[in-house]
Write an enzyme that holds these catalytic residues in place. Sequence first.
Site, short mmCIF file in Angstrom:
data_model
loop_
_atom_site.label_atom_id
_atom_site.label_comp_id
_atom_site.label_asym_id
_atom_site.label_seq_id
_atom_site.Cartn_x
_atom_site.Cartn_y
_atom_site.Cartn_z
N LYS A 22 0.48 -1.12 -0.25
CA LYS A 22 0.36 -0.13 -0.44
C LYS A 22 1.06 1.10 0.11
CE LYS A 22 -1.74 1.96 4.35
NZ LYS A 22 -1.10 3.12 4.62
N ASN A 23 1.86 1.19 0.58
CA ASN A 23 2.60 2.63 0.82
C ASN A 23 3.80 3.03 0.03
OD1 ASN A 23 0.98 2.73 3.35
ND2 ASN A 23 2.92 2.11 4.81
N CYS A 118 -5.25 12.48 12.96
CA CYS A 118 -5.56 11.03 13.13
C CYS A 118 -5.18 9.91 14.30
CB CYS A 118 -4.56 9.94 11.91
SG CYS A 118 -2.98 9.70 12.43
N ARG A 123 0.37 14.06 12.96
CA ARG A 123 1.01 13.49 11.53
C ARG A 123 0.73 15.44 10.92
NH1 ARG A 123 -1.46 9.07 9.89
NH2 ARG A 123 1.24 9.21 8.56
N ASP A 307 5.53 0.39 12.29
CA ASP A 307 4.23 -0.22 11.52
C ASP A 307 4.02 -1.67 12.28
OD1 ASP A 307 3.29 1.79 8.53
OD2 ASP A 307 3.72 2.30 11.03
N ARG A 399 -8.35 -0.41 5.46
CA ARG A 399 -8.03 0.38 4.60
C ARG A 399 -6.53 0.36 4.10
NH1 ARG A 399 -5.41 4.92 8.12
NH2 ARG A 399 -4.60 5.39 6.36
C1 EPZ Z 1 4.20 7.15 5.99
O1 EPZ Z 1 3.52 8.17 7.32
C2 EPZ Z 1 4.09 5.92 6.48
N1 EPZ Z 1 2.47 5.67 5.08
C3 EPZ Z 1 2.94 6.02 8.03
O2 EPZ Z 1 2.67 3.96 7.34
C4 EPZ Z 1 4.26 5.09 8.52
O3 EPZ Z 1 3.87 5.02 9.70
C5 EPZ Z 1 5.15 6.26 8.81
O4 EPZ Z 1 6.11 6.50 6.72
C6 EPZ Z 1 6.23 6.00 8.95
O5 EPZ Z 1 7.30 4.81 8.77
C7 EPZ Z 1 2.77 5.80 4.06
O6 EPZ Z 1 3.92 5.93 3.58
C8 EPZ Z 1 1.44 5.94 3.33
P1 EPZ Z 1 6.60 10.11 8.06
P2 EPZ Z 1 4.24 9.35 7.08
O7 EPZ Z 1 6.27 11.98 7.46
O8 EPZ Z 1 4.73 10.13 5.47
C9 EPZ Z 1 6.82 14.31 11.77
C10 EPZ Z 1 0.29 2.55 7.48
O9 EPZ Z 1 0.48 1.99 9.04
N2 EPZ Z 1 6.45 14.79 10.22
O10 EPZ Z 1 7.44 9.48 8.01
O11 EPZ Z 1 3.09 10.36 7.17
C11 EPZ Z 1 5.25 13.37 11.84
O12 EPZ Z 1 4.52 13.51 12.46
C12 EPZ Z 1 1.25 4.31 8.18
O13 EPZ Z 1 0.44 2.29 7.11
C13 EPZ Z 1 7.04 15.69 10.43
O14 EPZ Z 1 6.64 16.88 12.20
O15 EPZ Z 1 5.71 9.08 7.51
C14 EPZ Z 1 6.02 11.39 12.50
O16 EPZ Z 1 6.61 12.12 13.55
C15 EPZ Z 1 1.26 4.76 8.96
N3 EPZ Z 1 6.17 16.85 9.87
C16 EPZ Z 1 7.00 11.47 11.71
O17 EPZ Z 1 7.81 12.66 11.29
C17 EPZ Z 1 6.22 16.45 8.65
O18 EPZ Z 1 6.43 17.03 7.50
C18 EPZ Z 1 7.50 10.72 10.37
O19 EPZ Z 1 6.69 10.84 10.16
C19 EPZ Z 1 6.11 15.43 8.53
C20 EPZ Z 1 6.17 14.42 9.24
#
Ligand code: EPZ
Length: 419
Positions: A22-23, A118, A123, A307, A399
């Site tokens: 999915k990701n 969420c 996020r 995850d 999802r």
């Molecule tokens: C991706 O989410 C995945 N989703 C998530 O999987 C996964 O848990 C996550 O990466 C971490 O590996 C998809 O790929 C669709 P991040 P993403 O940006 O990109 C902070 C699932 O269950 N952050 O790596 O949203 C954020 O809050 C989902 O399949 C900022 O502060 O994650 C988090 O604490 C859940 N500012 C950390 O960074 C930003 O602009 C990592 O988030 C962006 C992120």
Amino acid sequence: MKKLEIIGGKKISGTISISGSKNATLPILASTILTNKKIIIENVPLVKDVETMAELLSNMGSNLKFDKKKKKITIINEKKLKTFAPYHSLKTMRAGILVLGPLLAKFKVAKVSLPGGCAIGSRPVDIHLDALKKMGAKIKIKDGYIHASVQKNLKGCTIKFPKISVGATENILIAACFAQGITKLRNCALEPEIGDLINFLKKLGCNIHRTGKRSINVTGVEKLNSAVHKVIFDRIEAGTYIIAAALTKGRLKIKNIIPKIILTEINFLVKMGVKIIKKKNYIIVNRLKNLKKIDISTKPYPGFPTDLQAQIMVLMTMAKGVSTIKENIFENRFMHVSELRRMGAKIKINNNKATIFGMSKLNGAELMATDLRASVCLVLAGLVPSNKTILNRIYHLDRGYEKIEKKLSRCGAHIKRLN
Ligand code: EPZ
């Protein structure tokens, strides 16, 4: 509201074939905005988030066909796309933010809903927006929407991400493909799904080079080709089923995977006492002896994935001794703990650290799913006790897991969907 009924106590044994990621599918779909040539994406997982992204692109005017039988999406963007991504698309599928970079790079303007928070955390998308501003975009937030525009082209520059972010790395990587000059991305995420996105973009004709461990250089291009791409396997789905077999002392073959991509997860589970035989494109999971406690700290790839945190917590409830989990990625990713406690698990939470007291007997209960991975953790927990577990709000599960009750019941589980 759909629910799942599970009666546990049965071994999960047999063969499970892992679906596409999915990701990986979501950023690849978003990046098709860049081209008006024919694109074919294969091995697409039949999960709600992919349907939502497909709907979003179709509503923007993309000529998209989703052949669910063949798990294939064909896209031709013949006409100019609408550059608007509405709230109703992003409120459940946060990855909709990934259309922002390609819309801006291709059409110089975009109005995209802020994805909002969420269950697992606030996020934010500040890292995405700051990078696009550095590339010359004008960005305003109004009424819950991101209003973005750029005069002529996004400009290549050096972008050092302040924090490792999967989504920000993907969004800016895609945007940089059409930017003027070279964009040097530093402190990038390394998740295998990003590698798959890069492989797809290179097939389109994008000029991308990894120049160091977390460094990627992108030289902007003007024209792109058509491409056919098979999506990489879903490593989180694979890890989930390894844990299902370990929990129920089953003997499970998990196929259509690349074991070396999930080495970290495999090594942690082997340390707990799970027997895993690795072959070229499958593994055999067997659990012969008692489980040993373990301490885990979630990290960006190649560390232990956040995850899979909820899922391995269930296994820890059965280990001998006290295990711990430190959740370093999201600020609120222990929503599953209160439900596990209702089944009899003994777990203490202190800020971002969970302490799991092993050898606790789990009992079936009526449970509530809160987010995608918490839901599957509760399905796994339901496989253990021989009495009944009912899991509510399984739209969270749908999802990200394709036909989970079919895959598990074919391997001996008593699990069925109730309307
Ligand atoms: C991706 O989410 C995945 N989703 C998530 O999987 C996964 O848990 C996550 O990466 C971490 O590996 C998809 O790929 C669709 P991040 P993403 O940006 O990109 C902070 C699932 O269950 N952050 O790596 O949203 C954020 O809050 C989902 O399949 C900022 O502060 O994650 C988090 O604490 C859940 N500012 C950390 O960074 C930003 O602009 C990592 O988030 C962006 C992120």
